[in-house]
Design a protein around this motif. Structure first.
Motif, short mmCIF file in Angstrom:
data_model
loop_
_atom_site.label_atom_id
_atom_site.label_comp_id
_atom_site.label_asym_id
_atom_site.label_seq_id
_atom_site.Cartn_x
_atom_site.Cartn_y
_atom_site.Cartn_z
N TYR A 15 47.12 49.14 34.36
CA TYR A 15 48.08 48.36 35.13
C TYR A 15 49.33 49.22 35.34
CZ TYR A 15 45.14 44.38 33.92
OH TYR A 15 44.08 43.52 33.76
N PHE A 16 49.76 49.32 36.60
CA PHE A 16 50.84 50.22 36.96
C PHE A 16 51.98 49.49 37.67
CE2 PHE A 16 46.85 52.55 36.95
CZ PHE A 16 47.15 53.66 36.19
N ASP A 17 53.20 50.03 37.49
CA ASP A 17 54.34 49.60 38.28
C ASP A 17 54.14 50.03 39.73
OD1 ASP A 17 55.74 48.47 36.24
OD2 ASP A 17 57.17 50.11 35.98
N GLU A 18 54.92 49.43 40.62
CA GLU A 18 54.85 49.81 42.03
C GLU A 18 55.73 51.01 42.34
OE1 GLU A 18 55.75 46.43 44.41
OE2 GLU A 18 54.03 45.26 43.70
N ARG A 19 56.48 51.50 41.35
CA ARG A 19 57.36 52.64 41.59
C ARG A 19 56.60 53.85 42.12
NH1 ARG A 19 60.23 54.18 36.23
NH2 ARG A 19 58.51 53.00 35.29
N ASP A 20 57.21 54.55 43.06
CA ASP A 20 56.59 55.77 43.59
C ASP A 20 56.58 56.86 42.52
OD1 ASP A 20 56.19 54.64 46.07
OD2 ASP A 20 58.08 55.42 46.90
N VAL A 21 55.56 57.69 42.59
CA VAL A 21 55.47 58.86 41.73
C VAL A 21 56.01 60.06 42.51
CG1 VAL A 21 53.93 60.41 40.48
CG2 VAL A 21 53.47 57.94 40.51
N PRO A 22 57.01 60.75 41.99
CA PRO A 22 57.59 61.88 42.73
C PRO A 22 56.53 62.95 43.05
CG PRO A 22 58.95 61.31 40.84
CD PRO A 22 57.68 60.54 40.69
N MET A 81 32.37 38.03 34.60
CA MET A 81 32.55 38.69 35.89
C MET A 81 33.73 38.07 36.63
SD MET A 81 31.73 40.97 38.13
CE MET A 81 30.05 41.58 37.92
N LYS A 82 33.85 36.75 36.57
CA LYS A 82 34.96 36.07 37.23
C LYS A 82 36.30 36.49 36.62
CE LYS A 82 32.39 32.03 38.84
NZ LYS A 82 32.13 30.58 38.66
N LYS A 83 36.33 36.65 35.30
CA LYS A 83 37.55 37.10 34.63
C LYS A 83 37.92 38.52 35.05
CE LYS A 83 37.28 34.17 30.51
NZ LYS A 83 37.09 34.14 29.04
N LEU A 84 36.89 39.37 35.18
CA LEU A 84 37.12 40.74 35.63
C LEU A 84 37.68 40.74 37.05
CD1 LEU A 84 36.67 43.88 35.45
CD2 LEU A 84 34.42 43.46 36.47
N GLN A 85 37.10 39.93 37.91
CA GLN A 85 37.57 39.85 39.30
C GLN A 85 39.01 39.34 39.36
OE1 GLN A 85 34.35 37.40 40.67
NE2 GLN A 85 33.28 39.12 41.65
N GLU A 86 39.34 38.41 38.48
CA GLU A 86 40.71 37.91 38.43
C GLU A 86 41.68 39.00 38.03
OE1 GLU A 86 43.19 34.64 35.87
OE2 GLU A 86 41.24 34.02 36.67
N ARG A 87 41.29 39.80 37.02
CA ARG A 87 42.16 40.90 36.59
C ARG A 87 42.35 41.92 37.71
NH1 ARG A 87 39.31 40.39 31.58
NH2 ARG A 87 37.96 42.16 32.09
N MET A 88 41.29 42.16 38.48
CA MET A 88 41.39 43.15 39.54
C MET A 88 42.13 42.62 40.75
SD MET A 88 37.78 45.28 39.43
CE MET A 88 36.73 43.85 39.76
N TYR A 89 41.72 41.47 41.26
CA TYR A 89 42.24 40.98 42.53
C TYR A 89 43.56 40.22 42.41
CZ TYR A 89 37.69 42.32 44.35
OH TYR A 89 36.58 43.03 44.70
N LYS A 90 43.81 39.57 41.28
CA LYS A 90 45.05 38.82 41.11
C LYS A 90 46.10 39.59 40.32
CE LYS A 90 43.10 34.16 41.55
NZ LYS A 90 42.91 32.84 40.89
N GLY A 92 45.92 42.94 39.72
CA GLY A 92 46.08 44.31 40.21
C GLY A 92 45.62 45.39 39.27
N MET A 93 44.62 45.10 38.45
CA MET A 93 44.08 46.13 37.57
C MET A 93 43.57 47.31 38.41
SD MET A 93 41.35 45.80 34.42
CE MET A 93 39.92 45.33 35.40
N TYR A 94 43.96 48.52 38.04
CA TYR A 94 43.61 49.78 38.70
C TYR A 94 44.38 50.00 40.02
CZ TYR A 94 39.70 49.65 35.42
OH TYR A 94 38.94 49.57 34.28
N LYS A 95 45.28 49.10 40.38
CA LYS A 95 46.08 49.30 41.60
C LYS A 95 47.23 50.23 41.27
CE LYS A 95 47.44 46.40 45.50
NZ LYS A 95 46.18 46.63 46.19
N ALA A 96 47.25 51.41 41.88
CA ALA A 96 48.22 52.44 41.51
C ALA A 96 48.92 53.00 42.74
CB ALA A 96 47.50 53.57 40.76
N PRO A 97 50.12 53.59 42.53
CA PRO A 97 50.84 54.20 43.66
C PRO A 97 50.25 55.53 44.10
CG PRO A 97 52.09 54.44 41.62
CD PRO A 97 50.92 53.57 41.30
N VAL A 98 49.40 56.12 43.26
CA VAL A 98 48.75 57.40 43.59
C VAL A 98 47.33 57.39 43.03
CG1 VAL A 98 48.76 59.91 43.23
CG2 VAL A 98 50.92 58.70 43.53
N TYR A 99 46.41 57.93 43.82
CA TYR A 99 45.04 58.19 43.33
C TYR A 99 44.73 59.65 43.58
CZ TYR A 99 44.46 53.10 43.40
OH TYR A 99 44.61 51.75 43.19
#
Length: 202
Positions: A15-22, A81-90, A92-99
């Motif tokens: 889980y990541f902040d929305e802050r940009d990575v320099p 599976m529903k709990k996993l989907q909730e963590r991801m879609y609601k 933001g698990m793995y949602k990052a400012p950089v990949y």
């Protein structure tokens, strides 16, 4: 920061902040990555950095698709599976400012001949894996979090990541690394197996 401290503090951050990575931090991580050992000195790796909103959203969707495929493959109950989907879609698990997607160029090799194909491939993946570890340790020093994503290698997903990276089938995806400032503090976990169980002196 001492190396031992960086090793001890490295954890898988989901889980990541929305802050940009320099940009300087990204360059520093890749500079550290390419100091890793590389089989036959080939340096046949390439690091594709996704920072635009559109490309990040597409990578994120591919990661979530891969996670669902992974958990279905191990037959987890639909409730989990529903709990996993909730963590991801609601949440933001793995949602990052950089990949950062790490690929190897399969055409770059040292030994000629089809009898060495598997060996050359293994060496290249090992080289990229060591580079990824360097990248992750540098991220710790910079106060950033990372996590290794392998589920993007499922058939159909890996091809999509390659297309987003602008690469053809000559490249193989070793892994995708989400990078960002951790949303919450995480403490390192101990390992399940003790040193005596996994070490053998001969």
């Amino acid at each position: 920061m001492e190396l031992n401290e960086a090793i001890s503090k490295r954890v898988s951050v989901r889980y990541f902040d929305e802050r940009d990575v320099p940009g300087e931090a990204i360059r520093s991580m890749i500079e550290a990555a390419v100091r890793a050992p590389t089989a036959s000195g080939l340096e046949n790796w390439i690091f594709v950095v996704f920072t635009s909103e559109d490309s990040r959203e597409k990578i994120y969707r591919l990661i979530t698709r891969g996670m669902e495929e992974y958990y279905r493959a191990v037959n987890i109950p639909e409730e989990k599976m529903k709990k996993l989907q909730e963590r991801m879609y609601k949440e933001g698990m793995y949602k990052a400012p950089v990949y950062i997607a790490v690929f190897i160029d399969k055409r770059v090799r040292f030994l000629e001949g089809s009898e060495f194909d598997d060996l050359e491939f293994i060496w290249s993946v090992e080289s990229a894996a060591m580079a990824i570890q360097n990248l992750m340790l540098k991220a710790v020093e910079l106060g950033l979090g990372t996590v290794y994503i392998g589920v993007t290698n499922f058939r159909g997903i890996e091809e999509e990541v390659r297309k987003l990276a602008g690469l053809d089938e000559n490249y193989y995806l070793v892994g995708v690394i989400p990078v960002g400032y951790p949303r919450r503090e995480q403490k390192p976990h101990g390992r399940r197996r003790i040193l005596g169980e996994i070490t053998r002196f001969i």
